[in-house]
Write a protein that holds these residues in place. Structure first.
Motif, PDB file in Angstrom:
ATOM      1  N   HIS A  15       0.661  -1.175  -0.046  1.00 37.23           N
ATOM      2  CA  HIS A  15       0.146   0.098   0.121  1.00 37.23           C
ATOM      3  C   HIS A  15       1.034   1.183  -0.009  1.00 37.23           C
ATOM      4  O   HIS A  15       0.693   2.223   0.967  1.00 37.23           O
ATOM      5  CB  HIS A  15      -1.014  -0.056   1.091  1.00 37.23           C
ATOM      6  N   PHE A  67       0.101   5.347   0.971  1.00 39.88           N
ATOM      7  CA  PHE A  67      -1.020   5.437   2.073  1.00 39.88           C
ATOM      8  C   PHE A  67      -0.493   5.616   3.374  1.00 39.88           C
ATOM      9  O   PHE A  67       0.410   5.454   3.612  1.00 39.88           O
ATOM     10  CB  PHE A  67      -1.908   4.037   2.079  1.00 39.88           C
ATOM     11  N   ILE A  86      -6.388   5.965   7.425  1.00 41.78           N
ATOM     12  CA  ILE A  86      -7.054   4.692   7.616  1.00 41.78           C
ATOM     13  C   ILE A  86      -7.794   4.454   8.898  1.00 41.78           C
ATOM     14  O   ILE A  86      -8.783   4.154   9.095  1.00 41.78           O
ATOM     15  CB  ILE A  86      -5.958   3.393   7.081  1.00 41.78           C
ATOM     16  N   VAL A 104      -4.441  -3.555   4.242  1.00 44.89           N
ATOM     17  CA  VAL A 104      -5.052  -2.817   3.105  1.00 44.89           C
ATOM     18  C   VAL A 104      -4.071  -3.100   1.990  1.00 44.89           C
ATOM     19  O   VAL A 104      -2.868  -3.146   1.861  1.00 44.89           O
ATOM     20  CB  VAL A 104      -4.312  -1.256   3.705  1.00 44.89           C
ATOM     21  N   TYR A 149      -7.314   1.111  -2.779  1.00 41.60           N
ATOM     22  CA  TYR A 149      -8.183   2.222  -2.264  1.00 41.60           C
ATOM     23  C   TYR A 149      -9.355   2.183  -3.452  1.00 41.60           C
ATOM     24  O   TYR A 149      -8.847   2.453  -4.523  1.00 41.60           O
ATOM     25  CB  TYR A 149      -7.503   3.632  -2.394  1.00 41.60           C
ATOM     26  N   TYR A 168     -10.987   2.154   1.691  1.00 40.83           N
ATOM     27  CA  TYR A 168      -9.707   1.497   1.416  1.00 40.83           C
ATOM     28  C   TYR A 168     -10.066  -0.004   1.684  1.00 40.83           C
ATOM     29  O   TYR A 168     -11.252  -0.402   2.192  1.00 40.83           O
ATOM     30  CB  TYR A 168      -8.924   1.610   3.159  1.00 40.83           C
TER      31      TYR A 168
END
Length: 189
Positions: free
Chosen positions: A32, A35, A40, A66, A69, A76
């Motif tokens: 991820h 991010f 989150i 995760v 997105y 997410y």
């Protein structure tokens, strides 16, 4: 009068789960990139029922993390990222119809029923292949994936695994179940 099950964690459970998820998130940044955990966590704290579902994924050894997105839904995307199919979700047939069709040696549950009770969805074949692009999963186990209606209508169901550094899709009777086959879930928060 039956009491409705409240799908919400205690403050202590919430704090513990958020810590586990944050640690996993930070250890696996390649899943991820770009991010921010704080964003989150804010989403998670605003959605206690989704946190409850992630707790269910974690308690069955799915190791949710995760993986993307969804801009359209501003959400997410979490997938089970355990190296092998989650231990707490194995030895299940595909769905309720398959479970009811077994005359003897019935498994305790079905993948579709279990996923629904957890508030998650079973990965599609496309999602499963996407997961395999960010790591190597199911090298010793296999996972049921959502089965197209025309296959299911004929009594079959499909599952995937990774062998010989390739992702394979197979078929089986939907009523079959094995100690090494479970399912992986997805959740949008």
């Amino acid at each position: 009068m039956t009491k409705k099950h409240k799908k919400e964690l205690s403050p202590d459970q919430t704090e513990e789960l958020l810590e586990v998820l944050k640690e996993r998130f930070e250890k696996n940044m390649k899943r991820h990139e770009g991010f921010e955990w704080s964003e989150i966590q804010t989403k998670l704290e605003a959605n206690p029922e989704k946190l409850w579902s992630l707790h269910e994924m974690e308690s069955t050894e799915g190791e949710p993390d995760v993986v993307g997105y969804d801009k359209d839904q501003d959400a997410y995307i979490f997938y089970d990222c355990a190296a092998e199919s989650p231990k707490g979700r194995r030895s299940v047939c595909y769905d309720r119809a398959a479970l009811e069709s077994r005359k003897k040696y019935k498994p305790e549950n079905s993948a579709m029923d279990m996923a629904a009770s957890m508030g998650i969805e079973i990965l599609t074949e496309e999602q499963y292949r996407g997961l395999q692009e960010i790591g190597q999963f199911d090298r010793k186990t296999s996972s049921w994936v959502q089965t197209p209606a025309d296959i299911r209508e004929r009594g079959g169901a499909i599952f995937c695994d990774r062998r010989y550094d390739h992702v394979f899709v197979y078929h089986n009777g939907a009523e079959s179940y094995y100690a090494a086959r479970g399912f992986r879930g997805s959740l949008k928060v």
